[in-house]
Design a protein around this motif. Sequence first.
Motif, mmCIF file in Angstrom:
data_model
loop_
_atom_site.group_PDB
_atom_site.id
_atom_site.type_symbol
_atom_site.label_atom_id
_atom_site.label_comp_id
_atom_site.label_asym_id
_atom_site.label_seq_id
_atom_site.Cartn_x
_atom_site.Cartn_y
_atom_site.Cartn_z
ATOM 1 N N LEU A 79 0.740 -1.107 -0.004
ATOM 2 C CA LEU A 79 0.038 0.060 0.023
ATOM 3 C C LEU A 79 0.820 1.392 -0.152
ATOM 4 N N GLY A 80 0.259 2.330 -0.561
ATOM 5 C CA GLY A 80 0.907 3.600 -0.577
ATOM 6 C C GLY A 80 0.898 4.487 0.781
ATOM 7 N N LYS A 81 1.982 5.345 0.870
ATOM 8 C CA LYS A 81 2.077 6.207 2.005
ATOM 9 C C LYS A 81 1.253 7.427 1.606
ATOM 10 N N MET A 82 0.344 7.802 2.404
ATOM 11 C CA MET A 82 -0.409 9.057 1.850
ATOM 12 C C MET A 82 0.331 10.327 2.411
ATOM 13 N N HIS A 83 1.687 10.645 2.037
ATOM 14 C CA HIS A 83 2.218 11.718 2.452
ATOM 15 C C HIS A 83 2.365 12.739 1.330
ATOM 16 N N ALA A 179 -6.451 -5.133 4.740
ATOM 17 C CA ALA A 179 -5.780 -3.867 4.895
ATOM 18 C C ALA A 179 -6.554 -2.530 5.017
ATOM 19 N N LEU A 180 -7.839 -2.759 4.304
ATOM 20 C CA LEU A 180 -8.603 -1.630 4.177
ATOM 21 C C LEU A 180 -9.399 -1.461 5.776
ATOM 22 N N GLU A 181 -9.719 -2.584 6.037
ATOM 23 C CA GLU A 181 -10.669 -2.786 7.505
ATOM 24 C C GLU A 181 -9.463 -1.896 8.719
ATOM 25 N N LYS A 182 -8.178 -2.546 8.494
ATOM 26 C CA LYS A 182 -7.525 -1.791 9.524
ATOM 27 C C LYS A 182 -7.103 -0.222 9.375
ATOM 28 N N GLY A 183 -7.286 0.265 8.270
ATOM 29 C CA GLY A 183 -7.188 1.652 7.818
ATOM 30 C C GLY A 183 -8.320 2.261 8.551
ATOM 31 N N ILE A 184 -9.685 1.520 8.395
ATOM 32 C CA ILE A 184 -11.078 2.082 8.755
ATOM 33 C C ILE A 184 -10.777 2.100 10.657
ATOM 34 N N GLU A 185 -10.302 1.080 11.092
ATOM 35 C CA GLU A 185 -10.423 0.907 12.655
ATOM 36 C C GLU A 185 -9.141 2.051 13.166
#
Length: 250
Positions: A79-83, A179-185
């Motif tokens: 996954l990409g870093k959102m920086h 991975a998306l669920e971790k981002g939501i959590e």
Amino acid sequence: MGDLVIVTGGASGIGAAVAALLRARGCRVVVFDLAPDQPGFAGWLRVDVSDEAAVEAALAKVEDGLGPVCGLVNAAGVLGKMHAPQRLQMSDWDREIAVDLRGTYLTCRAAGARMAARGAGSSSSTSPRSPAGMTSGPLHGYGPAKAAVISLTTTLAGEWGPRGVRVNAASPGFTRTEALEKGIEAGVLDPGTLSRPSALRRLVEPGEIAAAVAFLLGPEASGITGVNLPVDAGYLVGVTWQPYGGLRGG
């Protein structure tokens, strides 16, 4: 089906869904992944897809032991870093390009060249988060890598089509993976924000991506090559309605 198919990144997320569906449909599935082995597959090799020598050795080992590879699914990725660009470490950028783009190219080259020499085969790359590869977003390494994978799909389709090899891509939208669920959590992602612009007003399920990939690999898609198939619950068609007040109804 009985075909021998390699799935990279098959230990989790979309790759795991693809590997499970192909196995259920009778394919002999070999997984390339850095995660520990899981039972029930024809083979499981620990492979860093960005390592040229490792990819070539793995393909040779698979074909020497199990026979010719008929299909390839590229689902390995980071996954990409959102920086912002000034904050994005070049080491992170390099890793995103290495796995998401270089890794896809290396596995396609190793498997595709063998399939082309035999005159038959099919490859499908998944490009998680289709918005990243086809629209703008704060993913300055990941996004360009995914856009390049879509371009690579067309160039390889042209290169190997005359020798009977098809190359397509499936571009998932925001998919309900671990991975998306971790981002939501973690509060980094909001499910409502992700799903609201979609025409179907929901996230995509991994099994829906797997079904699209299986279709592109299979005989029903025998006349299709060089395409990028968005499987995004209508995100790309819905997001452009936002300046006009969003989608109506529902």
